[in-house]
Design a protein around this motif. Sequence first.
Motif, PDB file in Angstrom:
ATOM      1  N   LEU A 145       0.822  -1.200   0.000  1.00 37.18           N
ATOM      2  CA  LEU A 145       0.000   0.000   0.000  1.00 37.18           C
ATOM      3  C   LEU A 145       0.862   1.258   0.000  1.00 37.18           C
ATOM      4  O   LEU A 145       2.028   1.240   0.421  1.00 37.18           O
ATOM      5  CB  LEU A 145      -0.928   0.002   1.215  1.00 37.18           C
ATOM      6  N   GLY A 146       0.276   2.353  -0.449  1.00 40.32           N
ATOM      7  CA  GLY A 146       0.962   3.639  -0.421  1.00 40.32           C
ATOM      8  C   GLY A 146       2.029   3.761  -1.496  1.00 40.32           C
ATOM      9  O   GLY A 146       2.155   2.938  -2.401  1.00 40.32           O
ATOM     10  N   ARG A 147       2.815   4.807  -1.381  1.00 42.37           N
ATOM     11  CA  ARG A 147       3.893   5.060  -2.334  1.00 42.37           C
ATOM     12  C   ARG A 147       5.083   4.167  -2.011  1.00 42.37           C
ATOM     13  O   ARG A 147       5.569   4.149  -0.887  1.00 42.37           O
ATOM     14  CB  ARG A 147       4.312   6.535  -2.287  1.00 42.37           C
ATOM     15  N   GLN A 148       5.556   3.438  -3.003  1.00 43.44           N
ATOM     16  CA  GLN A 148       6.666   2.518  -2.829  1.00 43.44           C
ATOM     17  C   GLN A 148       7.789   2.882  -3.792  1.00 43.44           C
ATOM     18  O   GLN A 148       7.530   3.409  -4.876  1.00 43.44           O
ATOM     19  CB  GLN A 148       6.218   1.072  -3.087  1.00 43.44           C
ATOM     20  N   PRO A 149       9.054   2.635  -3.415  1.00 42.32           N
ATOM     21  CA  PRO A 149      10.165   2.886  -4.343  1.00 42.32           C
ATOM     22  C   PRO A 149      10.010   2.063  -5.619  1.00 42.32           C
ATOM     23  O   PRO A 149       9.485   0.946  -5.601  1.00 42.32           O
ATOM     24  CB  PRO A 149      11.403   2.458  -3.538  1.00 42.32           C
ATOM     25  N   PHE A 150      10.492   2.636  -6.704  1.00 43.51           N
ATOM     26  CA  PHE A 150      10.355   1.969  -7.994  1.00 43.51           C
ATOM     27  C   PHE A 150      11.090   0.627  -8.002  1.00 43.51           C
ATOM     28  O   PHE A 150      10.602  -0.359  -8.576  1.00 43.51           O
ATOM     29  CB  PHE A 150      10.894   2.868  -9.104  1.00 43.51           C
ATOM     30  N   GLY A 151      12.236   0.565  -7.341  1.00 49.27           N
ATOM     31  CA  GLY A 151      12.970  -0.690  -7.274  1.00 49.27           C
ATOM     32  C   GLY A 151      12.198  -1.766  -6.533  1.00 49.27           C
ATOM     33  O   GLY A 151      12.244  -2.947  -6.902  1.00 49.27           O
ATOM     34  N   GLN A 152      11.476  -1.375  -5.480  1.00 47.41           N
ATOM     35  CA  GLN A 152      10.673  -2.350  -4.735  1.00 47.41           C
ATOM     36  C   GLN A 152       9.526  -2.875  -5.582  1.00 47.41           C
ATOM     37  O   GLN A 152       9.186  -4.066  -5.519  1.00 47.41           O
ATOM     38  CB  GLN A 152      10.143  -1.708  -3.454  1.00 47.41           C
ATOM     39  N   VAL A 153       8.909  -2.005  -6.391  1.00 51.31           N
ATOM     40  CA  VAL A 153       7.836  -2.442  -7.281  1.00 51.31           C
ATOM     41  C   VAL A 153       8.362  -3.458  -8.282  1.00 51.31           C
ATOM     42  O   VAL A 153       7.726  -4.493  -8.553  1.00 51.31           O
ATOM     43  CB  VAL A 153       7.208  -1.232  -7.999  1.00 51.31           C
ATOM     44  N   LEU A 154       9.533  -3.194  -8.860  1.00 49.19           N
ATOM     45  CA  LEU A 154      10.122  -4.139  -9.808  1.00 49.19           C
ATOM     46  C   LEU A 154      10.442  -5.466  -9.126  1.00 49.19           C
ATOM     47  O   LEU A 154      10.255  -6.550  -9.714  1.00 49.19           O
ATOM     48  CB  LEU A 154      11.390  -3.544 -10.414  1.00 49.19           C
ATOM     49  N   PHE A 155      10.935  -5.395  -7.892  1.00 48.04           N
ATOM     50  CA  PHE A 155      11.269  -6.623  -7.167  1.00 48.04           C
ATOM     51  C   PHE A 155      10.019  -7.455  -6.905  1.00 48.04           C
ATOM     52  O   PHE A 155      10.039  -8.688  -7.053  1.00 48.04           O
ATOM     53  CB  PHE A 155      11.964  -6.269  -5.853  1.00 48.04           C
ATOM     54  N   ILE A 156       8.914  -6.809  -6.515  1.00 44.60           N
ATOM     55  CA  ILE A 156       7.663  -7.539  -6.268  1.00 44.60           C
ATOM     56  C   ILE A 156       7.164  -8.181  -7.555  1.00 44.60           C
ATOM     57  O   ILE A 156       6.685  -9.330  -7.556  1.00 44.60           O
ATOM     58  CB  ILE A 156       6.614  -6.591  -5.664  1.00 44.60           C
ATOM     59  N   MET A 157       7.267  -7.458  -8.671  1.00 40.58           N
ATOM     60  CA  MET A 157       6.858  -8.043  -9.950  1.00 40.58           C
ATOM     61  C   MET A 157       7.721  -9.252 -10.304  1.00 40.58           C
ATOM     62  O   MET A 157       7.221 -10.259 -10.824  1.00 40.58           O
ATOM     63  CB  MET A 157       6.944  -6.984 -11.047  1.00 40.58           C
ATOM     64  N   LEU A 158       9.019  -9.171 -10.001  1.00 35.86           N
ATOM     65  CA  LEU A 158       9.908 -10.298 -10.262  1.00 35.86           C
ATOM     66  C   LEU A 158       9.533 -11.499  -9.399  1.00 35.86           C
ATOM     67  O   LEU A 158       9.547 -12.652  -9.868  1.00 35.86           O
ATOM     68  CB  LEU A 158      11.359  -9.886  -9.991  1.00 35.86           C
ATOM     69  N   VAL A 159       9.191 -11.236  -8.137  1.00 39.57           N
ATOM     70  CA  VAL A 159       8.780 -12.330  -7.242  1.00 39.57           C
ATOM     71  C   VAL A 159       7.522 -13.011  -7.766  1.00 39.57           C
ATOM     72  O   VAL A 159       7.412 -14.245  -7.762  1.00 39.57           O
ATOM     73  CB  VAL A 159       8.567 -11.792  -5.816  1.00 39.57           C
ATOM     74  N   PHE A 160       6.558 -12.223  -8.246  1.00 39.40           N
ATOM     75  CA  PHE A 160       5.341 -12.808  -8.804  1.00 39.40           C
ATOM     76  C   PHE A 160       5.651 -13.649 -10.046  1.00 39.40           C
ATOM     77  O   PHE A 160       5.049 -14.708 -10.256  1.00 39.40           O
ATOM     78  CB  PHE A 160       4.334 -11.705  -9.151  1.00 39.40           C
ATOM     79  N   ALA A 161       6.587 -13.183 -10.868  1.00 39.63           N
ATOM     80  CA  ALA A 161       6.954 -13.950 -12.057  1.00 39.63           C
ATOM     81  C   ALA A 161       7.601 -15.278 -11.679  1.00 39.63           C
ATOM     82  O   ALA A 161       7.311 -16.326 -12.277  1.00 39.63           O
ATOM     83  CB  ALA A 161       7.894 -13.122 -12.936  1.00 39.63           C
TER      84      ALA A 161
END
Length: 327
Positions: free
Chosen positions: A253-269
């Motif tokens: 939730l909320g504003r997250q660093p761009f690197g953290q968003v990419l990391f979460i997407m990688l984890v989902f992949a």
Amino acid sequence: MTRLIPHAPRHDHDHRHRRRRLRSLAMVPTLMTLGNLICGFAAIHFALRELYDFGAGVTFVEQIATVPMKHKVFERMIPSFLSLGAFLILIGMVLDAFDGLIARVTRSTTTFGGQLDSLADVVTFGVAPATLMVAFMTKELAGDSIVPSPISEHALGRLTWVAAAIYVAFTAVRLARFNVEHAEADFDHRVFRGLPSPGAASILVALIVFQDQQIFPMARTLLVYATPAIAAAVALLMVSRIPYKRFHRAYLLGRQPFGQVLFIMLVFAVFWSYKAPTLLVITLWYGLSGPIFFLSRTLRDRRIPAAAASGCPADSGSLPSEKSRAV
């Protein structure tokens, strides 16, 4: 002469309509909590079913052999009754996460709802994972003639049952403590004190799901014998005072660093391709994150006064600069 009746302002009408709509949704959190409870009960049922079929010499694959191929999509995803029970506990976690959120959005949070939620959590995140663990250990240790039981002739059988019992008891203690602390005025809603019961259950569930896959025999043996110790350690983390971040607030939730968003997407992949190993890594990481952050913060707090007393400059992240202190 016609008498004109003044109409209520438009915004008052919209406000009353919104309140009626929120009241109509007040039953949804209770239904989701009861769904969480039923998921826990169903998981216990499938754990017992696994034991029954194992004692009868019938495998899960043999039972679904007569099912038409077009109906075997779900069976291919769930390789055993233990994995099916673990999957139901994960569904219970989703329901548990959303019932409180919906209750706050609809302004229908009540003491009754909180108590009902805790009772459901004791079953779904306490009794059900412990029952799945006992069923799993019974099946895995059968080759060594070891039966998890309080009257088992083997020490590992007794320790397995005791670890499961401790896990159930500490889950109840952790939830009761949470209810008491939640009622206090100075309760900090940003963190959990102790590992939350859904997080503890997810570790046991991930262990069972991972070991239900085709893994190396040596790794499987090590994990089987380590499972009771892991369950006891998780139980101790639940009743500890170690702070844990609320997962959704800290990372989703909320504003997250761009690197953290990419990391979460990688984890989902990665999760899409390797579900069981990824789930195990995520749950173990969350379980260990509390002690790791707690120890690092304790060491940092001890290093700051020591550096100040010796007159040595501390690192920039520990002490404020002269300019920042002067502001």
